[in-house]
Design a protein around this motif. Structure first.
Motif, mmCIF file in Angstrom:
data_model
loop_
_atom_site.group_PDB
_atom_site.id
_atom_site.type_symbol
_atom_site.label_atom_id
_atom_site.label_comp_id
_atom_site.label_asym_id
_atom_site.label_seq_id
_atom_site.Cartn_x
_atom_site.Cartn_y
_atom_site.Cartn_z
ATOM 1 N N GLU A 73 -13.249 1.616 19.677
ATOM 2 C CA GLU A 73 -13.508 2.908 19.022
ATOM 3 C C GLU A 73 -12.819 2.927 17.660
ATOM 4 O O GLU A 73 -11.894 2.141 17.423
ATOM 5 C CB GLU A 73 -12.897 4.035 19.873
ATOM 6 N N SER A 74 -13.234 3.877 16.820
ATOM 7 C CA SER A 74 -12.559 4.031 15.541
ATOM 8 C C SER A 74 -11.080 4.334 15.786
ATOM 9 O O SER A 74 -10.736 5.173 16.613
ATOM 10 C CB SER A 74 -13.217 5.199 14.788
ATOM 11 N N HIS B 20 -18.424 -2.135 15.748
ATOM 12 C CA HIS B 20 -18.936 -1.335 16.855
ATOM 13 C C HIS B 20 -20.447 -1.227 16.767
ATOM 14 O O HIS B 20 -21.047 -0.374 17.364
ATOM 15 C CB HIS B 20 -18.245 0.028 17.034
ATOM 16 N N SER C 222 0.832 -1.196 0.000
ATOM 17 C CA SER C 222 0.000 0.000 0.000
ATOM 18 C C SER C 222 0.873 1.255 0.000
ATOM 19 O O SER C 222 0.396 2.343 -0.281
ATOM 20 C CB SER C 222 -0.955 -0.005 1.202
ATOM 21 N N TRP D 169 1.622 -1.440 11.972
ATOM 22 C CA TRP D 169 1.935 -1.418 10.535
ATOM 23 C C TRP D 169 3.423 -1.176 10.344
ATOM 24 O O TRP D 169 4.061 -0.571 11.212
ATOM 25 C CB TRP D 169 1.111 -0.314 9.849
ATOM 26 N N GLU E 260 -15.586 -5.162 10.512
ATOM 27 C CA GLU E 260 -16.611 -4.111 10.387
ATOM 28 C C GLU E 260 -17.467 -4.261 9.140
ATOM 29 O O GLU E 260 -17.453 -3.385 8.265
ATOM 30 C CB GLU E 260 -15.933 -2.743 10.337
ATOM 31 N N ALA F 6 -8.960 2.204 17.056
ATOM 32 C CA ALA F 6 -8.412 1.414 18.171
ATOM 33 C C ALA F 6 -7.495 0.297 17.667
ATOM 34 O O ALA F 6 -6.626 -0.169 18.405
ATOM 35 C CB ALA F 6 -9.561 0.821 18.996
ATOM 36 N N GLY F 7 -7.713 -0.135 16.429
ATOM 37 C CA GLY F 7 -6.810 -1.164 15.882
ATOM 38 C C GLY F 7 -7.525 -2.443 15.476
ATOM 39 O O GLY F 7 -6.878 -3.485 15.313
ATOM 40 N N LYS F 8 -8.844 -2.374 15.246
ATOM 41 C CA LYS F 8 -9.586 -3.593 14.883
ATOM 42 C C LYS F 8 -9.116 -4.128 13.518
ATOM 43 O O LYS F 8 -8.860 -5.326 13.378
ATOM 44 C CB LYS F 8 -11.101 -3.311 14.872
ATOM 45 N N SER F 9 -9.007 -3.217 12.537
ATOM 46 C CA SER F 9 -8.577 -3.679 11.200
ATOM 47 C C SER F 9 -7.136 -4.174 11.257
ATOM 48 O O SER F 9 -6.761 -5.110 10.543
ATOM 49 C CB SER F 9 -8.661 -2.548 10.179
ATOM 50 N N THR F 10 -6.325 -3.541 12.096
ATOM 51 C CA THR F 10 -4.928 -3.974 12.225
ATOM 52 C C THR F 10 -4.882 -5.396 12.781
ATOM 53 O O THR F 10 -4.127 -6.249 12.303
ATOM 54 C CB THR F 10 -4.169 -3.006 13.163
ATOM 55 N N GLN G 193 -13.568 -4.719 5.465
ATOM 56 C CA GLN G 193 -14.511 -3.603 5.607
ATOM 57 C C GLN G 193 -15.076 -3.217 4.237
ATOM 58 O O GLN G 193 -16.257 -3.002 4.074
ATOM 59 C CB GLN G 193 -13.724 -2.423 6.175
#
Ligand SMILES: Nc1ncnc2c1ncn2[C@@H]1O[C@H](COP(=O)(O)OP(=O)(O)OP(=O)(O)O)[C@@H](O)[C@H]1O
Length: 580
Positions: free
Chosen positions: A385-386, A550, A117, A360, A512, A388-392, A432
């Motif tokens: 929370e947005s 969330h 990326s 990352w 998400e 916070a590291g969920k996608s990570t 997502q």
């Protein structure tokens, strides 16, 4: 350094040089055909020169007949051998190119999406298409012409020496001068342009792709003219670089022609001197004068080949940058280039994370002290929370990202030792924004399981709640558009789930899934996706699920609830956050 010219490439990453190696029989057959065809071309000049001047002396007709037949044989041989050389060497190059492209692509995969990326799409495309094309020039446009020219030039000089040593010396000196002035000098002059051409080409593709992709935004903000001006500036820079490269090429050709002239004048002078001394019959003088011209016809490939080395080197370093950009060394498959057989449906017993730190590449740690256990049939909800590291965490679980510290074990084995492919056969990711190819629903589903019958695909679409696609649109032939733009956010998520279920992943991570769905529809969609994913398949097994969200989830659908906050993952007592 290897003595095999197929593998020798100064300054080229050995892994890439290995991929850019044509197979030996075809490569050497190409060189052999090339040398034989060049020898015929020189033999043709030799025989016809002799024929013209010998005829003037009225030799016996049989002598002339023999020379005429020789001329024909060389003429036919030159064309046939040249054809053979083209066939064999291009066949070798195309076979090698196919291996090279697949090899480079496989080495790019471990870097997706985390490391890749950082390289723009246009730049990446330019590296994967143009730079890989340039890399294939190594055997075809560097080693083969160099070998052919050098062998032919050396052989002809030795033969000439048998008639007139002085003419041979004149030819050798002219070839040496042409080699230095026509080969090494342009190589230096070209180096700077070559090093600038590939990055400039990449920047141009990047800018054009961005402009075309986001034309609507540019028009909306009245910025289209500026973007066009920038495209014009980049195109002008590209043509300046191309022009400077072509100028060096033109001057090199001029130098070669001048040296060919020097060789001819040298041959007349030296041959004349030897002739007066009675070293050879007069009819040979024409041969001494004409042969250097045809040697230079072959030798003119040398400067192009020398310059191509720089292009190959620059392309190789740009490709190496993207295949080195990730921890390929950690991935057994990427490091060795070997691809162990991965079962279609690997078993799944447990995924265990202990004191794991995630983040990352080149960025700070996003979260640490992560402990998590997932077993077959379980559903875990991870909230946060947005940012916070969920996608990570999701990317780390499917090994798109390497964890920084701690231990991740899949079925009792360290995921680093297992390799990304093996992990991703067990744990599927529904992102997502799931990537859909700009094709039909069928093509997007078949990606997961290529041989599936239409009836099974339709059954799967109904199972994930896409009855509307089956019944009222074009069914499996429905076009989804670029990035699924012809579908709603919910439909895209359902299609992504259908794909994951078809692939038969023993565990699925949802990142998400309702992020791009209307808030009033989000709860219902989440319940639908989760209930569908948890349904046992024909064999009675249901995938284990980790849901990053969330949005509200009914307690009955979740076994455990973890919360990501303050850079750590905490267990939340009392199951799910908000209930039906
Ligand atoms: N591709 C990326 N490269 C580098 N950093 C990233 C990348 N994606 C996310 N980050 C950073 O990682 C951190 C955690 O982001 P992440 O997307 O994991 O959070 P999230 O909880 O999923 O947020 P959201 O709910 O908004 O999607 C953020 O600081 C973000 O800037």
């Amino acid at each position: 350094m290897s003595l095999d010219p197929r593998r020798t490439a100064p300054g080229v990453d050995p892994r890439l040089a290995r991929l850019a190696t044509p197979d030996a029989p075809r490569f050497w057959a190409g060189v052999l055909f090339g040398v034989a065809s060049a020898a015929c071309a020189i033999g043709l000049t030799w025989a016809s020169g002799y024929l013209i001047s010998a005829s003037a002396l009225r030799p016996p007709i049989l002598t002339l007949m023999a020379v005429i037949v020789t001329v024909r044989a060389f003429a036919l041989g030159r064309a046939a051998l040249r054809y053979g050389e083209r066939m064999v060497s291009h066949d070798a190059a195309f076979r090698m190119l196919a291996r090279l492209r697949v090899g480079v692509f496989e080495r790019l995969i471990p870097g997706a999406p985390a490391s890749l990326s950082r390289v723009g799409r246009g730049d990446l495309m330019s590296r994967f298409v143009s730079d890989v094309d340039d890399l294939q020039d190594l055997p075809l446009r560097v080693w083969q012409p160099l070998l052919t020219s050098l062998v032919t030039a050396a052989g002809t000089t030795v033969l000439l020496a048998c008639i007139s040593p002085r003419s041979a010396l004149a030819l050798a000196l002219a070839l040496l001068g042409a080699g230095v002035l026509g080969g090494l000098v342009p190589e230096r002059a070209h180096r700077e342009a070559t090093e600038r051409i590939a990055p400039a080409r990449a920047e141009q593709s990047e800018q054009l792709l961005g402009m075309l992709d986001h034309m609507d935004v540019l028009v909306a903000y009245d910025a289209a003219e500026d973007a066009e001006a920038e495209a014009g500036r980049l195109a002008a820079r590209q043509s300046r670089l191309d022009r400077s490269s072509a100028t060096v090429q033109g001057l090199t050709d001029l130098a070669l022609t001048a040296f060919a002239g020097v060789a001819v004048i040298g041959a007349i002078w030296a041959g004349g001197t030897d002739l007066q001394a009675g070293a050879f019959p007069g009819a040979w003088l024409a041969v001494l004068v004409l042969v250097p011209l045809s040697v230079f016809d072959v030798f003119e490939q040398v400067p192009t080949a020398v310059v191509a080395i720089d292009r190959v080197r620059s392309a190789a370093s740009r490709i190496a940058e993207v295949i080195d950009a990730h921890g390929a060394a950690d991935d057994p498959a990427a490091a060795t280039g070997e691809h162990p057989d991965i079962p279609d449906h690997p078993g799944f017993h447990a995924l265990e994370l202990r004191d794991v730190t995630i983040g990352w590449p080149d960025g700070p740690a996003v979260a640490s002290r992560i402990d998590l256990d997932l077993h077959p049939g379980e559903t875990i909800l991870v909230t946060g929370e947005s940012g916070a590291g969920k996608s990570t965490l999701a990317a780390t679980l499917v090994r798109f990202l390497d964890h920084r510290a701690g231990d991740i074990q899949l079925d009792g084995r360290d995921v680093r030792a297992l390799g990304g492919d093996r992990v991703r056969r067990t744990i599927g990711l529904c992102e997502q924004r799931p990537h859909l190819f700009a094709s039909t629903v069928r093509a997007n589903l078949l990606l997961a399981r290529p041989a599936t019958e239409d009836a099974d695909l339709e059954r799967m679409l109904r199972r994930v709640g896409l009855d509307e696609l089956v019944d009222t649109r074009d069914g499996l032939d429905t076009e989804v558009g670029e990035q699924g733009e012809l579908l709603s956010g919910g439909q895209v998520q359902r299609l992504a789930l259908a794909r994951a279920l078809l692939a038969g992943f023993p565990a699925i991570v949802f990142d998400e899934p309702t992020a791009n769905v209307d808030p009033e529809l989000a709860d219902a969609l989440l319940v639908d996706l989760l209930s569908t994913a948890r349904q046992p398949d024909a064999s009675g097994r249901a995938p284990a699920v980790i849901l990053m969200s969330h949005d509200r989830v009914p307690a009955r659908l979740v076994d455990r609830h973890l919360h990501l906050a303050g850079g750590a993952l905490h267990e939340v007592a009392g199951a799910a956050p908000a209930i039906d």
